[in-house]
Design a protein around this motif. Structure first.
Motif, PDB file in Angstrom:
ATOM      1  N   GLN A  91      -2.595   3.856 -10.384  1.00  0.00           N
ATOM      2  CA  GLN A  91      -3.759   3.223 -11.011  1.00  0.00           C
ATOM      3  C   GLN A  91      -5.028   3.830 -10.428  1.00  0.00           C
ATOM      4  O   GLN A  91      -5.054   4.304  -9.286  1.00  0.00           O
ATOM      5  CB  GLN A  91      -3.730   1.704 -10.778  1.00  0.00           C
ATOM      6  CG  GLN A  91      -2.522   1.042 -11.442  1.00  0.00           C
ATOM      7  CD  GLN A  91      -2.533  -0.472 -11.319  1.00  0.00           C
ATOM      8  OE1 GLN A  91      -3.550  -1.107 -11.009  1.00  0.00           O
ATOM      9  NE2 GLN A  91      -1.380  -1.073 -11.589  1.00  0.00           N
ATOM     10  N   ASN A 106     -10.592  -2.387 -10.144  1.00  0.00           N
ATOM     11  CA  ASN A 106      -9.433  -3.291 -10.008  1.00  0.00           C
ATOM     12  C   ASN A 106      -8.085  -2.580  -9.890  1.00  0.00           C
ATOM     13  O   ASN A 106      -7.042  -3.200 -10.051  1.00  0.00           O
ATOM     14  CB  ASN A 106      -9.359  -4.290 -11.177  1.00  0.00           C
ATOM     15  CG  ASN A 106     -10.663  -5.030 -11.386  1.00  0.00           C
ATOM     16  OD1 ASN A 106     -11.263  -5.492 -10.412  1.00  0.00           O
ATOM     17  ND2 ASN A 106     -11.132  -5.121 -12.620  1.00  0.00           N
ATOM     18  N   GLN A 148      -4.721  -1.216  -8.432  1.00  0.00           N
ATOM     19  CA  GLN A 148      -3.828  -1.738  -7.392  1.00  0.00           C
ATOM     20  C   GLN A 148      -2.781  -0.689  -7.048  1.00  0.00           C
ATOM     21  O   GLN A 148      -2.402   0.115  -7.915  1.00  0.00           O
ATOM     22  CB  GLN A 148      -3.089  -2.981  -7.922  1.00  0.00           C
ATOM     23  CG  GLN A 148      -3.993  -4.113  -8.370  1.00  0.00           C
ATOM     24  CD  GLN A 148      -4.766  -4.740  -7.221  1.00  0.00           C
ATOM     25  OE1 GLN A 148      -4.246  -4.877  -6.115  1.00  0.00           O
ATOM     26  NE2 GLN A 148      -6.020  -5.093  -7.472  1.00  0.00           N
ATOM     27  N   ASN A 149      -2.292  -0.726  -5.807  1.00  0.00           N
ATOM     28  CA  ASN A 149      -1.154   0.120  -5.452  1.00  0.00           C
ATOM     29  C   ASN A 149       0.027  -0.252  -6.342  1.00  0.00           C
ATOM     30  O   ASN A 149       0.249  -1.424  -6.644  1.00  0.00           O
ATOM     31  CB  ASN A 149      -0.777  -0.081  -3.983  1.00  0.00           C
ATOM     32  CG  ASN A 149      -1.806   0.513  -3.041  1.00  0.00           C
ATOM     33  OD1 ASN A 149      -2.371   1.575  -3.315  1.00  0.00           O
ATOM     34  ND2 ASN A 149      -2.047  -0.148  -1.920  1.00  0.00           N
ATOM     35  N   ALA A 150       0.786   0.737  -6.772  1.00  0.00           N
ATOM     36  CA  ALA A 150       1.935   0.507  -7.647  1.00  0.00           C
ATOM     37  C   ALA A 150       3.088   1.345  -7.109  1.00  0.00           C
ATOM     38  O   ALA A 150       3.341   1.348  -5.913  1.00  0.00           O
ATOM     39  CB  ALA A 150       1.565   0.853  -9.082  1.00  0.00           C
ATOM     40  N   VAL A 167      -3.216   3.769  -5.046  1.00  0.00           N
ATOM     41  CA  VAL A 167      -4.476   3.844  -5.801  1.00  0.00           C
ATOM     42  C   VAL A 167      -5.113   5.211  -5.545  1.00  0.00           C
ATOM     43  O   VAL A 167      -5.118   5.715  -4.419  1.00  0.00           O
ATOM     44  CB  VAL A 167      -5.432   2.716  -5.342  1.00  0.00           C
ATOM     45  CG1 VAL A 167      -6.824   2.905  -5.932  1.00  0.00           C
ATOM     46  CG2 VAL A 167      -4.862   1.340  -5.723  1.00  0.00           C
ATOM     47  N   TYR A 218      -4.531   5.309   2.067  1.00  0.00           N
ATOM     48  CA  TYR A 218      -5.022   4.188   1.248  1.00  0.00           C
ATOM     49  C   TYR A 218      -4.428   2.883   1.777  1.00  0.00           C
ATOM     50  O   TYR A 218      -3.204   2.767   1.933  1.00  0.00           O
ATOM     51  CB  TYR A 218      -4.690   4.367  -0.242  1.00  0.00           C
ATOM     52  CG  TYR A 218      -5.460   3.368  -1.075  1.00  0.00           C
ATOM     53  CD1 TYR A 218      -6.771   3.623  -1.455  1.00  0.00           C
ATOM     54  CD2 TYR A 218      -4.898   2.133  -1.403  1.00  0.00           C
ATOM     55  CE1 TYR A 218      -7.514   2.681  -2.170  1.00  0.00           C
ATOM     56  CE2 TYR A 218      -5.623   1.184  -2.114  1.00  0.00           C
ATOM     57  CZ  TYR A 218      -6.936   1.463  -2.492  1.00  0.00           C
ATOM     58  OH  TYR A 218      -7.663   0.518  -3.181  1.00  0.00           O
ATOM     59  N   TYR A 269      -0.632   0.643   1.172  1.00  0.00           N
ATOM     60  CA  TYR A 269       0.421   1.375   0.466  1.00  0.00           C
ATOM     61  C   TYR A 269       1.459   1.886   1.468  1.00  0.00           C
ATOM     62  O   TYR A 269       1.108   2.416   2.533  1.00  0.00           O
ATOM     63  CB  TYR A 269      -0.154   2.550  -0.342  1.00  0.00           C
ATOM     64  CG  TYR A 269       0.951   3.257  -1.089  1.00  0.00           C
ATOM     65  CD1 TYR A 269       1.478   2.709  -2.252  1.00  0.00           C
ATOM     66  CD2 TYR A 269       1.527   4.429  -0.577  1.00  0.00           C
ATOM     67  CE1 TYR A 269       2.540   3.312  -2.902  1.00  0.00           C
ATOM     68  CE2 TYR A 269       2.588   5.042  -1.225  1.00  0.00           C
ATOM     69  CZ  TYR A 269       3.086   4.473  -2.389  1.00  0.00           C
ATOM     70  OH  TYR A 269       4.148   5.067  -3.025  1.00  0.00           O
ATOM     71  N   ASP A 275     -13.023   2.932  -2.975  1.00  0.00           N
ATOM     72  CA  ASP A 275     -13.237   1.488  -3.172  1.00  0.00           C
ATOM     73  C   ASP A 275     -14.178   0.950  -2.087  1.00  0.00           C
ATOM     74  O   ASP A 275     -14.130   1.397  -0.966  1.00  0.00           O
ATOM     75  CB  ASP A 275     -11.898   0.738  -3.079  1.00  0.00           C
ATOM     76  CG  ASP A 275     -10.975   1.089  -4.247  1.00  0.00           C
ATOM     77  OD1 ASP A 275     -11.477   1.510  -5.308  1.00  0.00           O
ATOM     78  OD2 ASP A 275      -9.749   0.927  -4.070  1.00  0.00           O
TER      79      ASP A 275
END
Ligand code: HEM
Length: 105
Positions: A20, A24, A26-28, A32, A44, A47, A105
């Motif tokens: 992402q 807004n 988010q780590n996935a 990010v 980051y 994560y 961010d």
């Protein structure tokens, strides 16, 4: 090499399977990517990176990203980014142009 942000945005669709970016984000599956150009690998917050990534000593800049995104496993052996890479250097260059739009961010 000219950079095309709009082309990079389209190319980034393949990255969105795992990453992402933007407000807004988010780590996935992957971290990010806001502010990734200029960031130290594996940094980051929140994560769960591989040891390979954390110990790579790489700072992501245009030069290191150009190599990494062409073949992640070659640049960071053992990375958990299971992605074959983008073989066309012009497309990689455009993705980097897109990534540069997103400040930390
Ligand atoms: C890590 C970019 C596609 C999964 C990373 C990192 C970058 C990146 C720069 C290192 C981030 C850091 O050290 O903070 C991209 C771009 C992609 C892409 C631009 C598209 C061209 C993918 C895809 C997947 C994926 C498709 C999933 C199949 C991951 C994972 C990591 C990672 C799991 C963590 C690696 C580790 O800890 O070893 N990606 N990625 N990425 N990416 Fe991607």
């Amino acid at each position: 090499l000219a950079q095309d942000v709009a082309a990079g945005k389209k190319e980034f669709i393949i990255c969105r399977a795992c990453h992402q970016i933007g407000p807004n984000a988010q780590n996935a599956i992957g971290p990010v990517l806001n502010g990734v150009v200029g960031r130290k690998a594996g940094s980051y917050p929140g994560y769960n990176y591989s040891e390979a990534n954390k110990k790579s000593g790489i700072t992501w800049n245009e030069e290191t990203l150009q190599k990494y995104l062409a073949n992640p496993q070659k640049v960071v052996p053992g990375t958990k980014m299971i992605f074959p890479g983008i073989k066309d250097p012009a497309k990689v260059n455009d993705v980097i142009a897109y990534l540069k739009q997103f400040k930390p961010d």
